[in-house]
Enzyme design. Structure first.
Site, PDB file in Angstrom:
ATOM      1  N   GLY A  45       0.792  -1.230   0.000  1.00  0.00           N
ATOM      2  CA  GLY A  45       0.000   0.000   0.000  1.00  0.00           C
ATOM      3  C   GLY A  45       0.821   1.275   0.000  1.00  0.00           C
ATOM      4  O   GLY A  45       0.276   2.355  -0.248  1.00  0.00           O
ATOM      5  N   CYS A 255     -27.077  -9.704 -18.266  1.00  0.00           N
ATOM      6  CA  CYS A 255     -26.407  -9.389 -19.531  1.00  0.00           C
ATOM      7  C   CYS A 255     -27.297  -9.807 -20.697  1.00  0.00           C
ATOM      8  O   CYS A 255     -27.774 -10.953 -20.726  1.00  0.00           O
ATOM      9  CB  CYS A 255     -25.053 -10.107 -19.592  1.00  0.00           C
ATOM     10  SG  CYS A 255     -24.211  -9.939 -21.179  1.00  0.00           S
ATOM     11  N   CYS A 258     -25.062 -12.805 -22.757  1.00  0.00           N
ATOM     12  CA  CYS A 258     -24.820 -14.157 -22.218  1.00  0.00           C
ATOM     13  C   CYS A 258     -25.835 -14.531 -21.142  1.00  0.00           C
ATOM     14  O   CYS A 258     -25.901 -15.687 -20.744  1.00  0.00           O
ATOM     15  CB  CYS A 258     -23.398 -14.271 -21.680  1.00  0.00           C
ATOM     16  SG  CYS A 258     -23.131 -13.338 -20.155  1.00  0.00           S
ATOM     17  N   CYS A 280     -22.127  -7.597 -20.002  1.00  0.00           N
ATOM     18  CA  CYS A 280     -20.981  -7.816 -19.108  1.00  0.00           C
ATOM     19  C   CYS A 280     -19.875  -6.834 -19.479  1.00  0.00           C
ATOM     20  O   CYS A 280     -19.552  -6.655 -20.661  1.00  0.00           O
ATOM     21  CB  CYS A 280     -20.434  -9.221 -19.265  1.00  0.00           C
ATOM     22  SG  CYS A 280     -21.524 -10.513 -18.700  1.00  0.00           S
ATOM     23  N   CYS A 286     -17.747 -12.895 -20.930  1.00  0.00           N
ATOM     24  CA  CYS A 286     -19.075 -12.915 -21.544  1.00  0.00           C
ATOM     25  C   CYS A 286     -19.057 -13.866 -22.756  1.00  0.00           C
ATOM     26  O   CYS A 286     -19.938 -14.715 -22.900  1.00  0.00           O
ATOM     27  CB  CYS A 286     -19.449 -11.500 -21.970  1.00  0.00           C
ATOM     28  SG  CYS A 286     -21.126 -11.302 -22.557  1.00  0.00           S
TER      29      CYS A 286
END
Lengths: 295, 186
Positions: A45, A255, A258, A280, A286
């Protein structure tokens, strides 16, 4: 190593063919990026400054991620590049073709096959495994920039873990909007020590930074910073006990291609009719779902 | 036509170092086709004129010259060096003088290479935890004496200040020990 005489091929039709270092950047630059990346992994970080090099794309177009990828990649690697989840958008295609040209590595759109994935603003939907490396392109690495413009002061704040102004910023957001209004770039606490900007990924992807199996590397070329989240690291979105972090809500939507209802969806609005459809964001996942359904 | 030069073998060394530091306590194998020793391989991967190093007493007498000849890195006193090289399983307290960085720039802390022919007998009381480790784990092998484990634990007690370590074991093995790793003994 390549000799200077090999740089020019005057015997072939007097044409000049430049020969680049493997992966374009010179070995001295790679060594510096590698040293800084190892320190970034050792201090999860924390933003490690590095000497960001000029690349053949403009700063702000993924040069930080690109330098990390070029310092990592070897001939055994299989590279995937995505931009907002798509393998086919301009930024992804250009970066993939460039790395292919200067390394001759294999490329793929299949997340599970890739060993190195460079991404702009998404984490692929499929589970990332131990040994894979996800490289993020980062526009603004400093999560405290919205509350403090001075780099010297934000560095002091990180050094002293003085994050009170960030918490106040979030509190004021709740007072104003009744919840934290940050969408992408949602700040996270890494390993209980540093507040970190996870790059402009949607909230949907933030929980997947926590205790992941894979190594996440972040490169900000314009801002000259590298940072990292090693595997199995505690990554917690900033939240209050009475205002919990939540991801985008796609309930009732799926979606149109799909049919999945468990992925991050892009909203598309038909200009003529005004109807909204969803697809997607992760295009390769997808397409894979569509192929599996067709079988 | 291929527009680029062949890959430099330090790339493969770096990738194993990166995985080793991302998974503290695990053993990784270095591909040493180009080198006689793992120490020269990691030095050539990371060192150049921009960094400094110090070979601690007890190490091989030839290391200092070999590293300089291979990398042109600068020699520096122990307390100022970016990289420390320790021959064997312990530094006899010397590593406690390593640079640990500043609160605003903790990345300026040193990196220590412990170079050894073989690991020690396993220490069943030793446990590592922190980033890169799922819950808690014993290191794959035991590369350091108990005194050296305690020294690293104390050196890194004020995280993010501290030093990071790599253990180069035998012909080609490497283990990473970043400062973020919590060391529990007994």
């Amino acid at each position: 190593m390549v000799k200077f005489s090999d740089w020019f091929d005057s015997s072939l039709n007097a044409s000049i063919h430049a020969v680049y270092s493997f992966a374009f950047i010179d070995e001295g630059a790679k060594r510096e990026i590698r040293r800084k990346t190892l320190k970034a992994v050792a201090i999860p970080g924390y933003q490690v400054p590095f000497g960001s090099r000029d690349m053949p794309v403009a700063r702000g177009w993924g040069t930080g991620g690109l330098q990390l990828t070029l310092s990592l990649i070897g001939t055994d690697d299989i590279l995937k590049v995505i931009d907002q989840g798509s393998d086919e958008s301009v930024n992804a295609v250009n970066i993939r073709q460039f790395v292919e040209r200067v390394t001759s590595v294999q490329t793929t759109e299949d997340t599970t096959r890739a060993t190195v994935i460079q991404t702009r603003h998404r984490i692929p939907e499929e589970h990332l495994k131990d040994g894979q490396i996800l490289v993020f392109q980062v526009p603004i690495p400093e999560p405290l920039r919205d509350v403090e413009p001075s780099e010297r002061e934000t560095r002091r704040m990180h050094a002293e873990a003085d994050y009170s102004r960030m918490w106040l910023f979030l509190y004021e957001d709740i007072v104003r909007y009744r919840e934290i209004s940050i969408g992408a770039r949602y700040p996270v606490m890494v390993n209980g020590r540093y507040i970190m900007d996870p790059s402009p990924i949607p909230r949907w992807d933030v929980p997947r930074l926590h205790q992941a199996d894979t190594l996440y590397l972040f490169g900000a070329g314009r801002e000259k910073r590298i940072y990292a989240i090693p595997p199995h690291t505690r990554v917690e979105p900033l939240e209050f006990e009475d205002h919990r972090f939540r991801v985008e809500d796609f309930s009732g939507r799926r979606c149109t291609r799909c049919g999945r209802d468990d992925t991050y969806l892009d909203e598309l609005i038909d200009d003529a009719s005004g109807t909204r459809v969803y697809t997607c964001s992760d295009t390769s996942y997808c397409a894979k779902t569509e192929r599996e359904k067709a079988v | 036509m291929q527009l680029h030069a062949p890959v430099v073998p330090t790339q493969a060394i770096y990738r194993q170092m990166l995985q080793a530091l991302s998974h503290p306590g695990r053993l990784y194998s270095l591909d040493l086709r180009e080198w006689d020793s793992p120490l020269l391989a990691v030095c050539q991967t990371l060192f150049d004129h921009e960094v400094s190093y110090c070979v601690l007493p007890g190490g091989n007498n030839e290391w200092e010259n070999e590293i300089f000849a291979a990398t042109k890195a600068r020699r520096a006193p122990l307390s100022e060096a970016d990289y420390l090289i320790v021959g064997g399983h312990e530094s006899r307290g010397k590593v406690s003088q390593a640079k640990v960085g500043e609160p605003t720039f903790p990345d300026q802390g040193a990196t220590v290479f412990y170079v050894m022919d073989a690991p020690l007998a396993n220490n069943s009381a030793l446990r590592l935890s922190g980033p890169g480790i799922e819950r808690e784990a014993c290191p794959a092998v035991n590369p350091l004496t108990e005194a050296e484990w305690r020294l690293l634990r104390d050196l890194n007690a004020e995280f993010p200040l501290g030093a990071d370590a790599f253990c180069l074991i035998g012909e080609n093995q490497i283990m990473g020990l970043p400062r973020s790793t919590k060391i529990r003994i007994g």
